[in-house]
Design a protein around this motif. Structure first.
Motif, short mmCIF file in Angstrom:
data_model
loop_
_atom_site.label_atom_id
_atom_site.label_comp_id
_atom_site.label_asym_id
_atom_site.label_seq_id
_atom_site.Cartn_x
_atom_site.Cartn_y
_atom_site.Cartn_z
N UNK A 203 -15.43 3.12 46.73
CA UNK A 203 -14.82 1.82 47.06
C UNK A 203 -15.17 1.27 48.54
N UNK A 204 -16.45 1.53 49.15
CA UNK A 204 -16.78 1.23 50.29
C UNK A 204 -16.49 -0.36 50.50
N UNK A 205 -15.51 -0.73 51.24
CA UNK A 205 -15.10 -2.27 51.50
C UNK A 205 -15.65 -2.89 52.71
N UNK A 206 -15.46 -2.10 53.59
CA UNK A 206 -15.81 -2.83 55.20
C UNK A 206 -16.39 -1.65 56.05
N UNK A 207 -16.98 -2.15 57.27
CA UNK A 207 -17.58 -1.26 58.09
C UNK A 207 -17.54 -1.88 59.59
N UNK A 208 -17.42 -0.73 60.47
CA UNK A 208 -17.44 -1.48 61.88
C UNK A 208 -18.21 -0.32 62.83
N UNK A 209 -18.91 -0.88 63.79
CA UNK A 209 -19.45 -0.07 64.62
C UNK A 209 -18.79 0.02 65.98
N UNK A 210 -18.68 1.61 66.51
CA UNK A 210 -18.03 1.67 67.93
C UNK A 210 -18.74 0.73 68.89
N UNK A 211 -18.02 0.25 69.87
CA UNK A 211 -18.56 -0.38 70.75
C UNK A 211 -19.74 0.13 71.87
N UNK A 212 -19.82 1.50 71.65
CA UNK A 212 -20.96 2.08 72.14
C UNK A 212 -22.09 2.27 71.60
N UNK A 213 -21.78 2.14 70.06
CA UNK A 213 -22.98 2.20 68.83
C UNK A 213 -23.40 3.51 68.50
N UNK B 61 -0.91 8.27 57.33
CA UNK B 61 -0.19 7.26 56.25
C UNK B 61 -0.65 5.89 56.62
N UNK B 62 -0.63 4.96 55.41
CA UNK B 62 -0.68 3.53 55.66
C UNK B 62 -2.14 3.06 55.14
N UNK B 63 -2.99 4.04 54.74
CA UNK B 63 -4.33 3.71 54.38
C UNK B 63 -4.73 3.58 52.89
N UNK B 64 -3.72 3.43 52.06
CA UNK B 64 -3.72 3.27 50.79
C UNK B 64 -4.28 1.86 50.39
N UNK B 65 -5.67 1.85 49.94
CA UNK B 65 -6.21 0.64 49.44
C UNK B 65 -6.75 0.09 50.82
N UNK B 66 -7.52 1.03 51.53
CA UNK B 66 -8.31 0.45 52.74
C UNK B 66 -9.10 -0.53 52.60
N UNK B 67 -9.07 -1.51 53.45
CA UNK B 67 -9.89 -2.67 52.96
C UNK B 67 -10.66 -3.38 54.18
N UNK B 68 -10.31 -2.79 55.60
CA UNK B 68 -10.92 -3.42 56.51
C UNK B 68 -10.77 -2.51 57.88
N UNK B 69 -11.65 -2.50 58.53
CA UNK B 69 -11.73 -1.40 59.64
C UNK B 69 -12.28 -2.38 60.94
N UNK B 70 -11.73 -2.10 62.18
CA UNK B 70 -12.34 -2.66 63.32
C UNK B 70 -12.21 -1.69 64.47
N UNK B 71 -13.10 -1.86 65.55
CA UNK B 71 -12.86 -1.13 66.73
C UNK B 71 -12.46 -1.74 67.92
N UNK B 72 -11.75 -1.05 68.70
CA UNK B 72 -11.42 -1.69 70.12
C UNK B 72 -12.85 -1.86 70.88
N UNK B 73 -12.72 -2.75 71.90
CA UNK B 73 -13.66 -3.11 72.62
C UNK B 73 -14.10 -1.75 73.70
N UNK B 74 -13.11 -1.34 74.10
CA UNK B 74 -13.12 -0.29 74.93
C UNK B 74 -13.44 1.11 74.25
#
Length: 167
Positions: A17-27, A65-78
């Motif tokens: 059910x891949x729903x979202x993706x995010x690259x780390x700030x260093x790529x 805990x807390x990832x049931x139905x994971x739908x979004x992901x983001x990374x910090x700028x640092x």
């Protein structure tokens, strides 16, 4: 075309059910929210864009805990944190990212830090938690609560690494 990765092929996990993706700030890493797997898949990223599976983390495993139905992901700028929403848990999950390239065994791996839940500790607006955005100055994390038509703002406390997100 650079071949990608598929769930349950060659040891890859966490992509159902891949729903979202995010690259780390260093790529160096790609993080994917697996909605049906209730977690995240982490991949190392090569210069040519190819991916190598690192790990999958899921609700109910290793204290997560807390990832049931994971739908979004983001990374910090640092590059130190990864945030994800669990729509069915009405939650924002904070994970610490191992960002030391000198540690090949740990580089890019995630460890659970905390969860913020709708209706707990004064948090409001995460019912049906969805999208995430991190401000360019890394001081704010925003989420949507789709089932209550809300946007919630969290301030990052950069002086408290054990509790990096406060409402």
């Amino acid at each position: 075309f650079v071949p990608g990765q598929k769930d349950v092929v060659s040891g890859v996990a966490g992509l159902a059910g891949a729903a979202a993706l995010a690259l780390s700030s260093d790529g160096a890493h790609l993080y994917v929210a697996g909605q049906s797997d209730n977690g995240l898949a982490a991949f190392g990223r090569a210069v040519d864009g190819s991916l190598t599976f690192v790990e999958a983390i899921r609700t109910g495993s290793g204290g997560v805990v807390g990832l049931t139905g994971a739908g979004a992901v983001a990374t910090s700028q640092d590059g130190g944190y990864v945030y994800a929403t669990g729509a069915l848990d009405d939650a924002l999950v904070v994970l610490e990212r191992a960002a030391d390239p000198g540690d090949p065994a740990g580089f890019g791996r995630l460890s659970f830090v905390e969860v913020k839940r709708d209706g707990v500790g004064g948090v409001d607006g995460l019912f049906g938690a969805g999208a995430i955005a991190v401000s360019a100055d890394d001081l704010s994390v925003y989420t949507t609560g789709g089932l209550e038509s809300a946007v919630t703002a969290f301030a990052r406390d950069l002086t408290a690494p054990t509790d990096p997100v406060v409402e």
